[in-house]
Design a protein around this motif. Structure first.
Motif, PDB file in Angstrom:
ATOM      1  N   MET A  84       0.851  -1.169   0.000  1.00  0.00           N
ATOM      2  CA  MET A  84       0.000   0.000   0.000  1.00  0.00           C
ATOM      3  C   MET A  84       0.899   1.235   0.000  1.00  0.00           C
ATOM      4  O   MET A  84       1.728   1.396   0.886  1.00  0.00           O
ATOM      5  N   SER A  85       0.741   2.072  -0.985  1.00  0.00           N
ATOM      6  CA  SER A  85       1.589   3.260  -1.068  1.00  0.00           C
ATOM      7  C   SER A  85       0.822   4.540  -0.734  1.00  0.00           C
ATOM      8  O   SER A  85       1.267   5.633  -1.036  1.00  0.00           O
ATOM      9  N   LEU A  86      -0.317   4.396  -0.091  1.00  0.00           N
ATOM     10  CA  LEU A  86      -1.120   5.536   0.330  1.00  0.00           C
ATOM     11  C   LEU A  86      -0.372   6.332   1.396  1.00  0.00           C
ATOM     12  O   LEU A  86       0.171   5.754   2.339  1.00  0.00           O
ATOM     13  N   PRO A  87      -0.309   7.668   1.263  1.00  0.00           N
ATOM     14  CA  PRO A  87       0.341   8.458   2.310  1.00  0.00           C
ATOM     15  C   PRO A  87      -0.315   8.197   3.664  1.00  0.00           C
ATOM     16  O   PRO A  87      -1.533   8.189   3.784  1.00  0.00           O
ATOM     17  N   SER A  88       0.518   7.978   4.659  1.00  0.00           N
ATOM     18  CA  SER A  88       0.031   7.636   6.001  1.00  0.00           C
ATOM     19  C   SER A  88       0.879   8.350   7.037  1.00  0.00           C
ATOM     20  O   SER A  88       2.066   8.561   6.831  1.00  0.00           O
ATOM     21  N   LEU A  89       0.256   8.692   8.150  1.00  0.00           N
ATOM     22  CA  LEU A  89       0.984   9.297   9.265  1.00  0.00           C
ATOM     23  C   LEU A  89       0.524   8.631  10.550  1.00  0.00           C
ATOM     24  O   LEU A  89      -0.654   8.699  10.913  1.00  0.00           O
ATOM     25  N   MET A  90       1.442   7.956  11.206  1.00  0.00           N
ATOM     26  CA  MET A  90       1.161   7.381  12.510  1.00  0.00           C
ATOM     27  C   MET A  90       1.663   8.370  13.563  1.00  0.00           C
ATOM     28  O   MET A  90       2.765   8.889  13.441  1.00  0.00           O
ATOM     29  N   MET A  91       0.841   8.604  14.571  1.00  0.00           N
ATOM     30  CA  MET A  91       1.213   9.502  15.661  1.00  0.00           C
ATOM     31  C   MET A  91       1.036   8.740  16.963  1.00  0.00           C
ATOM     32  O   MET A  91      -0.019   8.152  17.203  1.00  0.00           O
TER      33      MET A  91
END
Length: 82
Positions: A1-8
């Motif tokens: 999966m190359s969807l932009p993601s941000l884990m916080m």
């Protein structure tokens, strides 16, 4: 999966820290933000910081400025010699 993601995640939330690191390593367009000493509910305990980073993330994605990971940062590539 190359969807932009941000884990916080907070640095003391062990139950979320390890899975977030795993996702960062697995997803090529993932970013990981680790905040020091927040409470357990990041988006409530650190509301302003959370909202600021989400806004920056969304703006970068919309502008096409959220790149996939630099291949030189992949652990297997780091140990290779030229």
């Amino acid at each position: 999966m190359s969807l932009p993601s941000l884990m916080m995640v907070g640095d003391e939330n062990d139950h979320c820290l390890r899975p977030s690191i795993s996702l960062k390593k697995t997803l090529p367009a993932a970013g990981l933000l680790v905040l020091p000493k927040p409470g357990r509910i990041l988006n409530l305990d650190e509301l302003d910081t959370f909202n600021r980073f989400v806004a920056v993330f969304l703006a970068q994605v919309e502008a096409g400025q959220w790149p996939e990971r630099d291949p030189r940062a992949i652990p297997a590539q780091i140990m290779k010699t030229a």
